[in-house]
Design a protein around this motif. Structure first.
Motif: not given
Length: 882
Positions: A216-234, A511-516
């Motif tokens: 599981x990863x982000x979609x739409x660029x690295x700006x969404x990586x932290x959002x993806x982490x949270x969405x992918x927790x479960x 934080x490398x990664x995450x890229x926060x």
């Protein structure tokens, strides 16, 4: 000091993940195999006239035939660039022209060894004459042992048939040895007998998720990586009961969330190339017009040979069948994977996946059995247990029709390869040709353990039908109950990943990664800010200390030439340092409740920092620190400033910065080390990182105290990693073993801590409960591709339990014959602690180590009996005063 840094040369160590090998497979358009194009492939006949050494840059070199440690025969070829004295770091070994043709399929094979992680070696098919066009290339990172590489290559349509040759290029101070080089034309079809039955294991998921890996990863660029982490927790890949499933009673379910992407990868499987074959599978999607991309790839990333790639679109919410005919191309080792991937949010189900040689699909029935496992106790995520915890695992068997019971052979193996449990049991088979049984595995010893399961019979050469890891670790203090610590790592800030980090004993996260906190992530569009605090708040609340990253510059603020782009991994500096100061102020302010240590940039001595022509790297690095400190002082921020995470502490820019008093802006200096199987005290070439760490302490920080040294990124396998779960059938890229991963990590931490290094951050620890990409080779020292840790996690936890809070007393190297015995010395709670190891075996008597009134433990923290004649090897032994 000046004399020390004056001799520092260019010694290229890649500080980020270099993937290997880059293998491009060919169309099978030839009719017969050919003889070897390379004359004297083993260099036995001294026909070096076939090759030429091209030292065009005028560097110091040492090349010739070598008789020491050949792969075969009496001779091998040695290529060595000992010092860069010319126009560029380059040394080429070039063959005569090869009889290539347009679209010809050829196979390149060779054996190579070298200095581990001393720099990549470039292999090319390239014109010998101007304009020196390159038609194919592959970068590899040799290890200290001989390894064979096989590349199946399709020549491009337009290729020079008169002057194309094989180029082998050293791009740094390095030494490699070559032997048994071969280039042959591939036959149109693979030989051998047809492989019968379904080529993929557990294609109906009746035995759980065994043989399948999710990512599981982000979609739409690295700006969404932290959002993806949270969405992918479960998010996970979950076999679920589905009575309408096309095969059996289970199907694989997965959910893809907004701003997320997903990939499912099978274990590697064997297949003959050149024969018509068919892939069949069933999908169910949560709505019409959902999409899944399916592909079959040969070899390993980054070659990613696309045998097939097709987008599947749903027509309804019911089960739909898909069949795709294809003819596989040649792949190294005849191994392939099937992948399913999507970036479309929704729910997806998969079932009945089959691949077979022939033009008609076959049944998804097991051939002859599928064996899987599921953890029974959900209180132990990632299969990490404390001593004497019951390790309960449910074993699931799926067998052919009408079989009433399944015999399963089991063995449990420790990091040394020793079998600590061997047993057989029977699984009763019920409806749907499946059955299950709960087995309790031993946990009376600390360590990481590999469980291998075999259907019916066991032989040493047989591939396990199923295997998995579990770890038994000592109970450690919670991260928040440790005032300060040496131990850190790189982890995603999710509950699952932070649990693994806590159990390993990591107290810091970088934080490398995450890229926060990187500028490109926090300001993806000009004046549109993106500060995500959920993850850092979670880590902070668990007690972890966080090293933030002040790093990168968005393209709209970057000092770059027209047409260029500033990215997360290749960023230009700012054209206006006042904008940098605004970013630093805003970012430190946003995260002040969670982060009080900041690292300036990452590897500015490498491609992470791009520069316009005429801009000096030293000046940019100095300005980064100067303007960052100005912000800290102007706003009274109480933070620790660290710079710069150098990829190679030997590069001239490092020496220049230290000699020109960069410490006036910093509290600590940081660098990275990927030492392969070596420790920092035996780093290839001089100086070693241990020496460098001591030297950094002779400089002054911004407070006037000694400048601290932080090793903020490092690991065992920057490349050449592999899955030690043999059922994955992943082609090995190195000779490293589970034991190598364990003792390399421990020796690195002990060496650096003993000499006074302040921090050690292991890379990589980031993972997900669904797993990661099986077809990637990077930093596989601790984490496996299925999302569970390997034995090195236990070794790390044991090191923390013994050395956390210990005062370093120094690292000693004692010679005993040919052996150089390493002795790390510490003091903790008034008791002396000694850690000892040796690359060439020696004894405690030779080391002169006091054993009376001492407790002795192996690398995994288990008590062992030691006397003066006990052998000291590469796996460290702890000696603790009673």
């Amino acid at each position: 000091m000046k004399k020390y840094f004056a001799v520092v040369g260019f010694f290229a160590v890649i500080g980020t993940a270099l993937l290997m090998p880059m293998i491009l497979t060919a169309s099978a358009n030839n009719t017969s195999a050919s003889a070897n194009w390379i004359k004297d492939p083993g260099f036995e006949n001294n026909t070096l006239g076939y090759w030429s050494v091209n030292n065009w840059a005028k560097n110091k070199i040492d090349c010739g035939l070598d008789t020491k440690k050949t792969h075969s025969g009496q001779f091998c070829m040695r290529l060595s660039m000992t010092k860069v004295t010319g126009r560029a770091a380059s040394l080429q070994f070039v063959s005569k022209a090869l009889p290539v043709k347009s679209q010809m399929a050829i196979q390149l094979k060779f054996w190579i060894r070298g200095i581990p992680n001393a720099g990549s070696v470039l292999f090319q098919l390239r014109k010998r004459d101007a304009p020196y066009t390159s038609y194919w290339s592959a970068s590899i990172m040799p290890s200290s042992e001989w390894n064979e590489y096989i590349f199946n290559i399709i020549c491009p349509e337009k290729i020079d048939t008169e002057t194309t040759a094989l180029f082998i290029t050293l791009k740094s101070v390095n030494t490699i040895w070559l032997d048994d080089v071969s280039i042959k034309v591939l036959p149109a079809k693979d030989g051998g007998k047809p492989i019968e039955g379904n080529l993929v294991k557990n294609g109906s998921f009746e035995v759980g998720r065994t043989h399948w890996y999710g990512r599981y990863r982000e979609r739409g660029g690295y700006a969404f990586s932290d959002i993806a982490f949270e969405n992918n927790i479960n998010a996970d890949i979950t076999p679920v009961i589905d009575l309408k499933a096309p095969h059996g009673k289970r199907a694989l379910h997965l959910k893809v969330y907004k701003h997320c992407s997903f990939m499912l990868i099978s274990s590697y499987f064997n297949m003959r190339y050149g024969y018509p074959s068919v892939l069949t599978f069933y999908t169910r999607m949560s709505a019409a017009n959902k999409r899944i991309i399916v592909s079959i790839d040969g070899g390993k990333v980054p070659n990613t040979v696309k045998i097939i790639k097709k987008t599947i679109k749903s027509n309804s919410t019911g089960w739909e069948k898909h069949s795709i005919s294809f003819t596989p191309e040649a792949a190294p080792g005849k191994v392939y994977i099937v992948k399913f991937e999507t970036t479309t949010p929704g729910e997806y189900w998969l079932d009945g996946i089959t691949i077979n040689e022939g033009i008609k699909p076959i049944s998804c029935s097991p051939n002859p059995a599928n064996i899987g496992w599921v953890s029974v106790d959900k209180k132990h995520p990632a299969n990490i247990y404390y001593k004497n915890d019951p390790v309960k695992i449910k074993i699931i068997a799926e067998v052919e029709k009408d079989i009433k019971s399944a015999k399963v052979f089991c063995r449990v193996i420790d990091a040394w390869g020793k079998t600590i449990k061997k047993d057989g049991f029977t699984v009763t088979i019920g409806a749907n040709n499946t059955g299950e049984k709960i087995i309790v595995f031993p946990s009376g010893l600390y360590g990481g353990f590999l469980v291998e399961l075999y259907y019916d019979t066991f032989t040493p050469e047989k591939t396990p039908d199923c295997d998995f890891f579990y770890n038994v670790v000592p109970k450690l203090k919670e991260p928040g109950k440790v005032n300060d610590s040496f131990f850190g790592g790189h982890v995603y800030l999710t509950p699952y990943n932070l649990h693994i980090a806590k159990m390993a004993g990591m107290r810091w996260v970088r934080l490398h990664p995450p890229l926060t906190t990187k500028w490109i992530v926090t300001e993806p569009k000009q004046k549109k800010f993106n500060y995500i605090k959920t993850g850092v708040a979670r880590a902070h609340n668990m007690g972890f200390k966080i090293l933030g990253s002040l790093n990168t510059v968005p393209s709209f603020y970057a000092d770059m030439d027209p047409g260029k782009k500033s990215t997360v991994w290749r960023s230009y500096p700012p054209k206006d340092w006042s904008k940098w100061k605004e970013y630093v102020k805003r970012t430190i302010t946003e995260y002040k409740d969670y982060i009080n240590a900041w690292e300036i940039w990452n590897e500015p001595d490498s491609g992470f920092l791009q520069l316009r022509k005429g801009v000096k790297r030293e000046d940019v690095c100095m300005d980064m620190a100067k303007y960052t400190l100005e912000v800290v002082k102007e706003n009274n921020f109480n933070v620790t400033l660290v710079g710069y995470g150098m990829s190679n502490f030997k590069r001239p820019v490092t020496a220049w910065l230290l000699e020109n008093n960069v410490g006036q802006y910093l509290d600590a200096f940081s660098a990275h080390m990927y030492g392969g199987e070596f420790s920092p005290d035996e780093y290839p070439g001089n100086p070693t990182m241990v020496e460098f760490s001591r030297q950094v302490g002779t400089y002054k920080s911004r407070s006037g105290k000694p400048l601290g040294y932080w090793m903020t990124e490092g690991g065992i396998f920057i490349s050449g990693g592999k899955s030690y779960r043999r059922s994955a059938k992943k082609p090995a890229s190195s000779s490293y073993t589970l034991l190598t991963a364990c003792h390399s990590l421990v020796r690195t931490m002990v060496s650096l801590k003993a000499c006074g290094t302040a921090k050690h951050f292991y890379y990589q620890m980031f993972t997900h409960q669904a797993g990661s990409r099986l077809d990637r080779d990077e930093c596989m020292g601790i984490m496996n591709a299925d999302g569970t840790p390997q034995a090195a996690l236990a070794a790390h936890a044991v090191c923390v339990s013994i050395l956390e809070g210990a005062k370093p007393l120094g690292l000693e190297i004692k010679k005993a014959g040919k052996a150089k015995i390493r002795i790390g010395r510490f003091m903790k709670n008034g008791k002396k602690i000694t850690v000892v190891w040796s690359r060439i075996p020696s004894t405690f008597a030779a080391a002169g180590i006091e054993l009376e009134n001492r407790l002795t433990y192996n690398m995994m923290g288990n008590s062992i009996a030691v006397n003066s004649d006990t052998e000291i090897k590469l796996d460290p032994i702890y000696i603790i005063e009673k």
